[in-house]
Design a protein around this motif. Structure first.
Motif, PDB file in Angstrom:
ATOM      1  N   THR A  33      13.978  15.213   0.132  1.00 57.47           N
ATOM      2  CA  THR A  33      13.168  16.162  -0.898  1.00 57.47           C
ATOM      3  C   THR A  33      11.743  16.274  -0.804  1.00 57.47           C
ATOM      4  OG1 THR A  33      14.762  15.097  -2.597  1.00 57.47           O
ATOM      5  CG2 THR A  33      13.130  16.400  -3.750  1.00 57.47           C
ATOM      6  N   PRO A  34      11.435  16.994   0.441  1.00 59.83           N
ATOM      7  CA  PRO A  34       9.936  17.365   0.831  1.00 59.83           C
ATOM      8  C   PRO A  34       9.212  17.860  -0.197  1.00 59.83           C
ATOM      9  CG  PRO A  34      11.466  18.593   1.983  1.00 59.83           C
ATOM     10  CD  PRO A  34      12.365  17.874   1.228  1.00 59.83           C
ATOM     11  N   SER A  35       9.584  18.437  -1.168  1.00 60.29           N
ATOM     12  CA  SER A  35       8.864  19.029  -2.148  1.00 60.29           C
ATOM     13  C   SER A  35       8.255  17.881  -2.977  1.00 60.29           C
ATOM     14  CB  SER A  35       9.399  20.182  -3.097  1.00 60.29           C
ATOM     15  OG  SER A  35      10.633  19.433  -3.738  1.00 60.29           O
ATOM     16  N   ASP A  36       8.990  16.652  -3.267  1.00 63.25           N
ATOM     17  CA  ASP A  36       8.514  15.497  -4.143  1.00 63.25           C
ATOM     18  C   ASP A  36       7.347  15.028  -3.157  1.00 63.25           C
ATOM     19  OD1 ASP A  36      10.157  15.923  -5.932  1.00 63.25           O
ATOM     20  OD2 ASP A  36      11.455  14.168  -5.504  1.00 63.25           O
ATOM     21  N   ALA A  37       7.380  14.937  -1.826  1.00 61.81           N
ATOM     22  CA  ALA A  37       6.340  14.388  -0.953  1.00 61.81           C
ATOM     23  C   ALA A  37       5.270  15.032  -0.995  1.00 61.81           C
ATOM     24  CB  ALA A  37       7.018  14.181   0.523  1.00 61.81           C
ATOM     25  N   LYS A  38       5.098  16.295  -1.051  1.00 60.93           N
ATOM     26  CA  LYS A  38       4.003  17.250  -1.388  1.00 60.93           C
ATOM     27  C   LYS A  38       3.642  16.764  -2.746  1.00 60.93           C
ATOM     28  CE  LYS A  38       2.253  21.857  -0.946  1.00 60.93           C
ATOM     29  NZ  LYS A  38       2.154  22.571   0.342  1.00 60.93           N
ATOM     30  N   ASP A  39       4.182  16.721  -3.737  1.00 65.87           N
ATOM     31  CA  ASP A  39       3.780  16.383  -5.116  1.00 65.87           C
ATOM     32  C   ASP A  39       3.118  15.076  -5.383  1.00 65.87           C
ATOM     33  OD1 ASP A  39       4.667  18.765  -5.918  1.00 65.87           O
ATOM     34  OD2 ASP A  39       6.447  18.259  -6.719  1.00 65.87           O
TER      35      ASP A  39
ATOM     36  N   ASN B 279       0.746  -1.099   0.030  1.00 66.30           N
ATOM     37  CA  ASN B 279      -0.015  -0.091   0.086  1.00 66.30           C
ATOM     38  C   ASN B 279       1.030   1.152   0.197  1.00 66.30           C
ATOM     39  OD1 ASN B 279      -1.701   2.165   0.497  1.00 66.30           O
ATOM     40  ND2 ASN B 279      -2.721   1.181   2.370  1.00 66.30           N
ATOM     41  N   LEU B 280       1.015   1.924  -1.214  1.00 69.98           N
ATOM     42  CA  LEU B 280       1.893   3.114  -1.317  1.00 69.98           C
ATOM     43  C   LEU B 280       0.787   4.345  -1.101  1.00 69.98           C
ATOM     44  CD1 LEU B 280       3.823   1.625  -4.044  1.00 69.98           C
ATOM     45  CD2 LEU B 280       4.714   2.301  -1.746  1.00 69.98           C
ATOM     46  N   ASN B 281      -0.179   4.315  -0.528  1.00 75.25           N
ATOM     47  CA  ASN B 281      -1.125   5.487  -0.200  1.00 75.25           C
ATOM     48  C   ASN B 281      -0.551   6.242   0.761  1.00 75.25           C
ATOM     49  OD1 ASN B 281      -3.106   7.306  -1.211  1.00 75.25           O
ATOM     50  ND2 ASN B 281      -4.796   6.012   0.155  1.00 75.25           N
ATOM     51  N   TYR B 282       0.269   7.050   0.696  1.00 79.34           N
ATOM     52  CA  TYR B 282       0.743   7.831   1.953  1.00 79.34           C
ATOM     53  C   TYR B 282       0.648   9.364   1.872  1.00 79.34           C
ATOM     54  CZ  TYR B 282       3.639   3.616   2.939  1.00 79.34           C
ATOM     55  OH  TYR B 282       4.179   2.403   3.153  1.00 79.34           O
ATOM     56  N   ASN B 283       0.534  10.015   3.041  1.00 76.02           N
ATOM     57  CA  ASN B 283       0.411  11.421   2.887  1.00 76.02           C
ATOM     58  C   ASN B 283       1.691  11.918   3.151  1.00 76.02           C
ATOM     59  OD1 ASN B 283       1.152  11.449   5.696  1.00 76.02           O
ATOM     60  ND2 ASN B 283      -0.878  11.463   6.549  1.00 76.02           N
TER      61      ASN B 283
ATOM     62  N   ILE C 273       8.982   7.971   6.547  1.00 77.38           N
ATOM     63  CA  ILE C 273       9.238   6.554   5.911  1.00 77.38           C
ATOM     64  C   ILE C 273      10.552   6.323   5.043  1.00 77.38           C
ATOM     65  CG2 ILE C 273       8.465   4.590   4.923  1.00 77.38           C
ATOM     66  CD1 ILE C 273       5.887   5.511   6.300  1.00 77.38           C
ATOM     67  N   PHE C 274      10.452   7.179   4.013  1.00 72.79           N
ATOM     68  CA  PHE C 274      11.520   7.058   2.847  1.00 72.79           C
ATOM     69  C   PHE C 274      12.460   8.117   2.851  1.00 72.79           C
ATOM     70  CE2 PHE C 274       7.586   5.099   1.350  1.00 72.79           C
ATOM     71  CZ  PHE C 274       7.922   3.854   1.301  1.00 72.79           C
ATOM     72  N   SER C 275      13.767   7.849   2.899  1.00 77.30           N
ATOM     73  CA  SER C 275      14.924   8.861   2.874  1.00 77.30           C
ATOM     74  C   SER C 275      14.804   9.780   1.718  1.00 77.30           C
ATOM     75  CB  SER C 275      16.235   8.055   3.138  1.00 77.30           C
ATOM     76  OG  SER C 275      16.365   7.040   2.001  1.00 77.30           O
ATOM     77  N   HIS C 276      14.319   9.378   0.608  1.00 78.47           N
ATOM     78  CA  HIS C 276      14.292  10.034  -0.543  1.00 78.47           C
ATOM     79  C   HIS C 276      13.363  11.386  -0.049  1.00 78.47           C
ATOM     80  CE1 HIS C 276      13.765  11.886  -4.296  1.00 78.47           C
ATOM     81  NE2 HIS C 276      12.314  11.816  -4.185  1.00 78.47           N
ATOM     82  N   TYR C 277      12.361  11.024   0.374  1.00 79.71           N
ATOM     83  CA  TYR C 277      11.379  12.214   0.527  1.00 79.71           C
ATOM     84  C   TYR C 277      11.726  13.114   1.829  1.00 79.71           C
ATOM     85  CZ  TYR C 277       8.172   9.887  -2.905  1.00 79.71           C
ATOM     86  OH  TYR C 277       7.818   9.561  -3.969  1.00 79.71           O
TER      87      TYR C 277
ATOM     88  N   ALA D 131       6.666   4.574  -5.522  1.00 79.55           N
ATOM     89  CA  ALA D 131       7.602   3.598  -5.560  1.00 79.55           C
ATOM     90  C   ALA D 131       8.880   3.946  -6.320  1.00 79.55           C
ATOM     91  CB  ALA D 131       6.699   2.533  -6.168  1.00 79.55           C
ATOM     92  N   ASN D 132       8.673   4.705  -7.310  1.00 81.22           N
ATOM     93  CA  ASN D 132       9.796   4.772  -8.267  1.00 81.22           C
ATOM     94  C   ASN D 132      10.679   5.886  -7.466  1.00 81.22           C
ATOM     95  OD1 ASN D 132       9.149   3.321 -10.516  1.00 81.22           O
ATOM     96  ND2 ASN D 132       7.802   4.880 -11.291  1.00 81.22           N
ATOM     97  N   HIS D 133      10.448   6.766  -6.695  1.00 79.81           N
ATOM     98  CA  HIS D 133      11.307   7.609  -6.085  1.00 79.81           C
ATOM     99  C   HIS D 133      11.890   6.879  -4.823  1.00 79.81           C
ATOM    100  CE1 HIS D 133       9.760  10.671  -8.802  1.00 79.81           C
ATOM    101  NE2 HIS D 133      10.782  11.244  -8.258  1.00 79.81           N
ATOM    102  N   ALA D 134      10.827   6.137  -3.822  1.00 79.14           N
ATOM    103  CA  ALA D 134      11.349   5.489  -2.683  1.00 79.14           C
ATOM    104  C   ALA D 134      12.273   4.438  -3.020  1.00 79.14           C
ATOM    105  CB  ALA D 134      10.037   4.876  -1.952  1.00 79.14           C
ATOM    106  N   TYR D 135      12.183   3.631  -4.156  1.00 80.18           N
ATOM    107  CA  TYR D 135      13.175   2.370  -4.357  1.00 80.18           C
ATOM    108  C   TYR D 135      14.031   2.654  -5.383  1.00 80.18           C
ATOM    109  CZ  TYR D 135       9.575   0.477  -1.466  1.00 80.18           C
ATOM    110  OH  TYR D 135       8.381  -0.048  -0.249  1.00 80.18           O
ATOM    111  N   ALA D 136      14.168   4.019  -5.899  1.00 79.91           N
ATOM    112  CA  ALA D 136      15.353   3.981  -7.014  1.00 79.91           C
ATOM    113  C   ALA D 136      16.667   3.895  -6.472  1.00 79.91           C
ATOM    114  CB  ALA D 136      15.267   5.592  -7.440  1.00 79.91           C
TER     115      ALA D 136
END
Length: 121
Positions: free
Chosen positions: A66-72, A48-52, A59-63, A89-94
């Protein structure tokens, strides 16, 4: 759990019982206990990748970087915006676990699925 989900789980277990040597009651019990530890009580066969936004950041270091990606990419209950689960998924697991870059789509392709929610190439 729904009957459909139980049937899918039974099918996956039956398919892998010999391969994974889940051939005794004790081994099966240990496996199920490990599954519940890994995926929790809200068991599902697909991640389930339906995150706020805040969950993505924590949870994910990328976000976190890069909090602007989290918002997007995150869902937003207030605006009724749906999460972009493929982008998450693509950003979290890249570039992790054998996956390629964000552009490769490996994060989405190798997102958590199955009983143990294994991720990565």
């Amino acid at each position: 759990m729904s009957d459909k989900l139980l049937s899918e789980v039974a099918e996956e277990l039956n398919y892998n019982v010999n391969k994974c040597q889940l051939n005794t009651e004790l081994r099966m019990c240990h496996f199920i206990a490990q599954v519940m530890h890994e995926v929790g009580g809200k068991f599902n066969l697909e991640e389930n990748l339906n995150y706020n936004e805040m969950a993505l950041i924590s949870i994910f270091s990328h976000y976190g970087r890069t909090p602007s990606d989290a918002k997007d990419h995150a869902y937003n209950k207030a605006t009724n915006k749906k999460a972009d689960i493929e982008a998450i998924a693509n950003h979290a697991y890249a570039n992790r676990m054998g996956n390629g870059s964000v552009e490769s789509g490996d994060g989405w392709k190798y997102r958590g699925r199955g009983i143990l929610q294994l991720t990565g190439k």
